[in-house]
Design an enzyme around this catalytic site. Structure first.
Site, PDB file in Angstrom:
ATOM      1  N   CYS A 128       0.869  -1.178   0.000  1.00 29.42           N
ATOM      2  CA  CYS A 128       0.000   0.000   0.000  1.00 29.42           C
ATOM      3  C   CYS A 128       0.902   1.222   0.000  1.00 29.42           C
ATOM      4  O   CYS A 128       1.988   1.190  -0.584  1.00 29.42           O
ATOM      5  CB  CYS A 128      -0.963  -0.024   1.193  1.00 29.42           C
ATOM      6  SG  CYS A 128      -0.151   0.041   2.794  1.00 29.42           S
ATOM      7  N   ALA A 129       0.508   2.301   0.661  1.00 29.15           N
ATOM      8  CA  ALA A 129       1.327   3.512   0.670  1.00 29.15           C
ATOM      9  C   ALA A 129       2.505   3.389   1.631  1.00 29.15           C
ATOM     10  O   ALA A 129       3.657   3.607   1.257  1.00 29.15           O
ATOM     11  CB  ALA A 129       0.478   4.732   1.027  1.00 29.15           C
TER      12      ALA A 129
END
Length: 277
Positions: free
Chosen positions: A74-75
């Site tokens: 993800c981020a």
């Protein structure tokens, strides 16, 4: 039961370990899963990543192969840890979380929505169809470098454009060899080349638009190599997304083979860029 799944332990890999994993495993042998939102994916994503936002993951498990290793990111690593734990709890055999997420990954990234250039295929293409498509993109990129060479007055840039064009010629020969092996009674090299379309660059860019936009910007060897890296990264991403769309197993295998070759091209271009710095 869901709480137990969420707390199933999973292994996290550091960014350098993920890079090593990509280098050591052929494309198609694992699933790279992006669990961010669509806008985040469009801005930048790891090449070949399949986008399933975390809120949709529980209802989209049928889109994933539990028998394949799955690398989730993800981020910054929070959403992907939850996703990885969920997949592991559902019986996915081998699941890894990218520690620190895409923000910690100092490597090549692709851009664009997940639907970008998927209209280049219908989904029912044969291996030969895909080879012709790929060869056309390689030929377009050769033409792109030839035009840049003809326009520059810088001998160093001219030599670099010649080298990059020659690399694309080599790629085309490999593609024709693969085509000839699949079609031993086929039309031959001339007939094959007459069947390819050359207005689409690697990565799916329109030749004329890309040339008009980028030709004025390419004034140094590092700039040229950075653009070449970007094109090859987008090509890697496109081949993997096309493989996900195509239904025929042999066609998927050809696309995965093309993607694996792109990884080699990227490594070679990276070495050339390092020599310029």
């Amino acid at each position: 039961m869901l709480l137990k799944k969420l707390f199933t332990p999973v292994k996290s890999l550091e960014p350098d370990e993920v890079k090593a994993y990509f280098a050591e495993h052929p494309t198609g042998a694992y699933t790279l899963l992006d669990v961010r939102q669509a806008g985040e994916y469009e801005e930048s994503h790891l090449p070949g990543a399949k986008l399933i936002p975390l809120p949709q993951l529980n209802d989209s498990l049928k889109e994933l192969d539990p028998e394949k290793p799955t690398l989730v990111y993800c981020a910054i690593g929070g959403r992907s840890r939850v996703a990885a734990q969920l997949l592991s709890g559902y019986g996915f055999k081998e699941v890894y979380n990218l520690a620190g997420g895409i923000k910690a990954f100092q490597g090549l990234k692709a851009a664009g929505p997940r639907e970008l250039n998927l209209d280049l295929v219908r989904g029912d293409e044969s291996p030969s169809d895909i080879i012709r498509l790929a060869c056309g993109m390689e030929k377009a990129l050769e033409n792109f470098y030839d035009i840049l060479k003809a326009q520059t007055q810088d001998p160093e840039l001219g030599a670099l454009f010649s080298k990059l064009a020659a690399i694309e010629v080599q790629h085309q020969q490999k593609l024709f060899d693969r085509y000839a092996a699949l079609n031993p009674s086929g039309p031959g090299r001339d007939g094959f080349e007459a069947s390819v379309v050359t207005h689409i660059l690697e990565g799916g860019y329109n030749f004329e638009e890309f040339l008009a936009k980028n030709e004025p910007l390419l004034k140094s060897a590092p700039e040229v190599l950075e653009l070449a890296l970007m094109l090859e990264t987008q090509a890697l991403d496109l081949y993997l997304r096309l493989a996900d769309k195509c239904a025929d197993r042999q066609t998927q295998e050809v696309l995965h083979a093309l993607a694996t070759e792109e990884k080699g091209h990227l490594a070679a271009l990276g070495r050339l860029l390092d020599q310029q710095r």
